[in-house]
Design a protein around this motif. Sequence first.
Motif, PDB file in Angstrom:
ATOM      1  N   LEU A  99       0.834  -1.204   0.000  1.00 52.56           N
ATOM      2  CA  LEU A  99       0.000   0.000   0.000  1.00 52.56           C
ATOM      3  C   LEU A  99       0.869   1.255   0.000  1.00 52.56           C
ATOM      4  N   LYS A 100       1.865   1.281   0.868  1.00 47.31           N
ATOM      5  CA  LYS A 100       2.778   2.433   0.910  1.00 47.31           C
ATOM      6  C   LYS A 100       3.482   2.626  -0.432  1.00 47.31           C
ATOM      7  N   LYS A 101       3.921   1.529  -1.034  1.00 45.85           N
ATOM      8  CA  LYS A 101       4.630   1.604  -2.318  1.00 45.85           C
ATOM      9  C   LYS A 101       3.716   2.182  -3.395  1.00 45.85           C
ATOM     10  N   ARG A 102       2.463   1.738  -3.429  1.00 41.74           N
ATOM     11  CA  ARG A 102       1.516   2.267  -4.414  1.00 41.74           C
ATOM     12  C   ARG A 102       1.307   3.768  -4.229  1.00 41.74           C
ATOM     13  N   ILE A 103       1.183   4.197  -2.987  1.00 38.32           N
ATOM     14  CA  ILE A 103       0.951   5.615  -2.721  1.00 38.32           C
ATOM     15  C   ILE A 103       2.173   6.441  -3.110  1.00 38.32           C
ATOM     16  N   VAL A 104       3.367   5.945  -2.812  1.00 36.95           N
ATOM     17  CA  VAL A 104       4.594   6.647  -3.213  1.00 36.95           C
ATOM     18  C   VAL A 104       4.657   6.773  -4.735  1.00 36.95           C
ATOM     19  N   GLU A 105       4.334   5.702  -5.446  1.00 40.13           N
ATOM     20  CA  GLU A 105       4.355   5.734  -6.910  1.00 40.13           C
ATOM     21  C   GLU A 105       3.343   6.732  -7.452  1.00 40.13           C
ATOM     22  N   LEU A 106       2.151   6.747  -6.870  1.00 37.49           N
ATOM     23  CA  LEU A 106       1.113   7.667  -7.333  1.00 37.49           C
ATOM     24  C   LEU A 106       1.492   9.121  -7.079  1.00 37.49           C
ATOM     25  N   THR A 107       2.060   9.402  -5.922  1.00 36.73           N
ATOM     26  CA  THR A 107       2.449  10.785  -5.634  1.00 36.73           C
ATOM     27  C   THR A 107       3.578  11.223  -6.554  1.00 36.73           C
ATOM     28  N   ARG A 108       4.502  10.337  -6.820  1.00 35.17           N
ATOM     29  CA  ARG A 108       5.604  10.654  -7.740  1.00 35.17           C
ATOM     30  C   ARG A 108       5.054  10.949  -9.140  1.00 35.17           C
ATOM     31  N   ILE A 112       3.670  15.344  -6.905  1.00 37.74           N
ATOM     32  CA  ILE A 112       3.561  15.834  -5.528  1.00 37.74           C
ATOM     33  C   ILE A 112       4.928  15.684  -4.870  1.00 37.74           C
ATOM     34  N   GLN A 113       5.406  16.768  -4.291  1.00 42.42           N
ATOM     35  CA  GLN A 113       6.744  16.781  -3.698  1.00 42.42           C
ATOM     36  C   GLN A 113       6.758  16.305  -2.244  1.00 42.42           C
ATOM     37  N   ARG A 114       5.642  16.475  -1.544  1.00 40.62           N
ATOM     38  CA  ARG A 114       5.568  16.081  -0.138  1.00 40.62           C
ATOM     39  C   ARG A 114       5.544  14.566   0.010  1.00 40.62           C
ATOM     40  N   LYS A 115       5.976  14.127   1.174  1.00 41.18           N
ATOM     41  CA  LYS A 115       5.870  12.704   1.496  1.00 41.18           C
ATOM     42  C   LYS A 115       4.402  12.419   1.845  1.00 41.18           C
ATOM     43  N   VAL A 116       3.827  11.447   1.188  1.00 42.21           N
ATOM     44  CA  VAL A 116       2.434  11.066   1.432  1.00 42.21           C
ATOM     45  C   VAL A 116       2.426   9.615   1.885  1.00 42.21           C
ATOM     46  N   THR A 117       1.754   9.364   2.995  1.00 43.74           N
ATOM     47  CA  THR A 117       1.607   8.014   3.532  1.00 43.74           C
ATOM     48  C   THR A 117       0.119   7.677   3.584  1.00 43.74           C
ATOM     49  N   PRO A 118      -0.231   6.432   3.837  1.00 40.31           N
ATOM     50  CA  PRO A 118      -1.654   6.115   3.978  1.00 40.31           C
ATOM     51  C   PRO A 118      -2.333   6.970   5.054  1.00 40.31           C
ATOM     52  N   HIS A 119      -1.589   7.293   6.116  1.00 44.02           N
ATOM     53  CA  HIS A 119      -2.194   8.075   7.196  1.00 44.02           C
ATOM     54  C   HIS A 119      -2.415   9.532   6.803  1.00 44.02           C
ATOM     55  N   THR A 120      -1.692  10.015   5.801  1.00 41.76           N
ATOM     56  CA  THR A 120      -1.884  11.377   5.313  1.00 41.76           C
ATOM     57  C   THR A 120      -3.332  11.584   4.865  1.00 41.76           C
ATOM     58  N   PHE A 121      -3.918  10.563   4.262  1.00 40.18           N
ATOM     59  CA  PHE A 121      -5.313  10.655   3.828  1.00 40.18           C
ATOM     60  C   PHE A 121      -6.243  10.858   5.021  1.00 40.18           C
ATOM     61  N   ARG A 122      -5.954  10.173   6.110  1.00 40.28           N
ATOM     62  CA  ARG A 122      -6.771  10.291   7.324  1.00 40.28           C
ATOM     63  C   ARG A 122      -6.678  11.709   7.898  1.00 40.28           C
ATOM     64  N   TYR A 123      -5.465  12.248   7.949  1.00 38.81           N
ATOM     65  CA  TYR A 123      -5.280  13.631   8.411  1.00 38.81           C
ATOM     66  C   TYR A 123      -6.030  14.611   7.522  1.00 38.81           C
ATOM     67  N   THR A 124      -5.930  14.400   6.222  1.00 38.57           N
ATOM     68  CA  THR A 124      -6.576  15.301   5.271  1.00 38.57           C
ATOM     69  C   THR A 124      -8.085  15.263   5.428  1.00 38.57           C
ATOM     70  N   THR A 125      -8.642  14.078   5.576  1.00 41.95           N
ATOM     71  CA  THR A 125     -10.086  13.946   5.776  1.00 41.95           C
ATOM     72  C   THR A 125     -10.524  14.688   7.030  1.00 41.95           C
ATOM     73  N   ALA A 126      -9.774  14.521   8.108  1.00 47.61           N
ATOM     74  CA  ALA A 126     -10.123  15.200   9.365  1.00 47.61           C
ATOM     75  C   ALA A 126     -10.045  16.718   9.196  1.00 47.61           C
ATOM     76  N   LYS A 127      -9.019  17.201   8.498  1.00 49.62           N
ATOM     77  CA  LYS A 127      -8.871  18.638   8.277  1.00 49.62           C
ATOM     78  C   LYS A 127     -10.011  19.187   7.421  1.00 49.62           C
ATOM     79  N   LEU A 128     -10.376  18.470   6.391  1.00 54.32           N
ATOM     80  CA  LEU A 128     -11.482  18.908   5.537  1.00 54.32           C
ATOM     81  C   LEU A 128     -12.808  18.934   6.304  1.00 54.32           C
TER      82      LEU A 128
END
Length: 134
Positions: A99-108, A112-128
Amino acid sequence: MNCRNNKLEEYAMCLLLMTTGIRNSELRALRYRHIDFEHSTIHIEEGQKTNIGTVFMPDVLKLTLKNYTSKSAFQQRLRSCNDYLFTLNCKNQLNIDALKKRIVELTRESGIQRKVTPHTFRYTTAKLMQISGS
């Protein structure tokens, strides 16, 4: 047999993470039978720190998941008794490293320059949700 729907699968996976805020362990344990299209809900039964619960599916996620699960590759997997929504190699449950590898590939690929992890989505959802007053 090419059992992955590639971009559609990855889009469905990211959209699900972004719109529901579920944990990566809950995503990886998610099975087709947990999706209730009629009531626009997903039943969360497995995952780290998970009590059985239900999350709402926005219309865009519902349409995307219907499209993804109606494809012949996914239907073939169902017929072979594998109802995990997302898999590692058509047979096994998706693991955290894949899962992490897929997300890294997609961000690349997305530039996207920032590091994105599966948990980044959870943070983003909470912020939104916080921004919208939910």
